[in-house]
Design an enzyme around this catalytic site. Structure first.
Site, PDB file in Angstrom:
ATOM      1  N   ASP A 129     -57.039  29.230  -3.226  1.00 39.79           N
ATOM      2  CA  ASP A 129     -56.453  29.133  -4.568  1.00 39.79           C
ATOM      3  C   ASP A 129     -55.036  29.719  -4.520  1.00 39.79           C
ATOM      4  OD1 ASP A 129     -55.714  29.713  -7.246  1.00 39.79           O
ATOM      5  OD2 ASP A 129     -57.807  29.950  -7.839  1.00 39.79           O
ATOM      6  N   HIS A 167     -57.929  25.948  -7.083  1.00 38.77           N
ATOM      7  CA  HIS A 167     -58.051  26.375  -8.486  1.00 38.77           C
ATOM      8  C   HIS A 167     -58.588  25.260  -9.390  1.00 38.77           C
ATOM      9  CE1 HIS A 167     -57.034  29.526 -11.354  1.00 38.77           C
ATOM     10  NE2 HIS A 167     -56.523  28.615 -12.182  1.00 38.77           N
ATOM     11  N   SER A 212     -60.231  30.537 -15.114  1.00 40.80           N
ATOM     12  CA  SER A 212     -58.826  30.981 -15.086  1.00 40.80           C
ATOM     13  C   SER A 212     -58.478  31.734 -16.375  1.00 40.80           C
ATOM     14  CB  SER A 212     -57.935  29.768 -14.831  1.00 40.80           C
ATOM     15  OG  SER A 212     -56.658  30.184 -14.458  1.00 40.80           O
TER      16      SER A 212
END
Ligand SMILES: CC(=O)Oc1ccc2c(C)cc(=O)oc2c1
Length: 280
Positions: free
Chosen positions: A225, A258, A147
């Site tokens: 996600d 995620h 991320s």
């Protein structure tokens, strides 16, 4: 000077945490290192740097990714720094996506962040020098992250292609200048100078990459996600890679979100990907 704060045996190797006084961030920084079995001054091993995402510390990857067994088997060390400087004297905000825990791996130019938030210098220069000085680790490096840390890994590799043999990322923010997390962070750390923003944006950096400096790159992305469309936008990087013939593989994984459940499902594949270049 390094201060050892924990040492635990795992998968035949060692997980260790350290603090040290950082010249880049003018603060006490913490990092974790995994040393595979057999690593010694007479048997130095290559290293994967892992950059974590928003709200994380040096601990999230080490405790949740399940990377030790494969890293031990492959003889790869792993180094995981914290995601920002921290402490009472370090500016902070009541926010999960800016300031402490959210350094975005840039060198801030804006007060009050510019004294401490120099995570780019920390991960590119200060930390690798420290690691090579104090541990049985060679200068052969790969880099990965998740991320915000996926942004960091791809961006740092694109800016320093001679320093790394390969780069990978899980659910990376690939185009921070075009998403809300990136615009907020870059405005706060870098001000309104969009030319400076572009210097930390993987899409902009890949557009300008020279073929002689292309690096093998792997991105894994879950299609469930919730941040995919608004924040992550991997298709923006793929479009540039396709146009330039940049060796980027994007693997979309059905049903994954995620979280670290996703990372732990595919970390072995990323370690094997890096291993082929770390040992070439
Ligand atoms: C431990 C963990 O789950 O870490 C985590 C959760 C969420 C996020 C988000 C939303 C962004 C990011 O950059 O990192 C991140 C890490």
């Amino acid at each position: 000077m390094l201060e050892n704060i924990s040492s635990v045996k795992v998968s035949g190797g060692w997980h260790k945490q350290y603090t040290h006084s950082s010249q880049s961030t003018h603060s006490t920084m913490r990092f974790a290192v995994f040393l595979p079995p057999g690593a010694s001054e007479t048997n130095k091993v290559p290293v994967l740097y892992w950059l974590s995402g928003l709200t994380c510390t040096d601990e999230n990857f080490m405790q949740k990714a399940g990377a030790f067994k494969k890293a031990a088997e492959l003889g790869i060390a792993i180094v995981a720094p914290d995601t920002s400087p921290r402490g009472e004297n370090v500016p902070n905000e009541d926010s999960y996506d800016f300031a402490q825990g959210a350094g975005f791996y840039v060198n801030a130019t804006q007060a009050p962040y510019n004294t401490h938030f120099n995570m780019y210098d920390y991960v590119v220069s200060e930390l690798p020098a420290l690691i090579e000085q104090h541990f049985p680790i060679t200068s052969t490096k790969a880099i990965s992250g998740h991320s915000m840390g996926g942004h960091g890994a791809l961006m740092v590799a694109l800016k320093n292609p001679a320093a790394f043999v390969s780069a990978s990322a899980f659910s990376p923010i690939v185009n921070p200048i075009e998403c809300p997390w990136g615009v907020k962070a870059f405005t706060g750390y870098l001000g309104n100078d969009k030319a400076l923003w572009a210097q930390y944006d993987s899409c902009e950096l890949m557009k300008n990459a020279e073929q002689a400096h292309y690096l093998p790159m792997l991105v894994s992305q879950g299609d469930a996600d919730g941040f995919l469309q608004e924040q992550l936008k991997p298709e923006n990087l793929v479009a540039i890679a396709d146009k330039k013939g940049y060796p980027l593989t994007l693997e979309m994984q059905a049903g994954y979100d995620h979280s670290y459940f996703f990372i732990s499902s595919f970390i072995d594949q990323h370690l094997l990907f890096h291993h082929q270049f770390l040992t070439a």
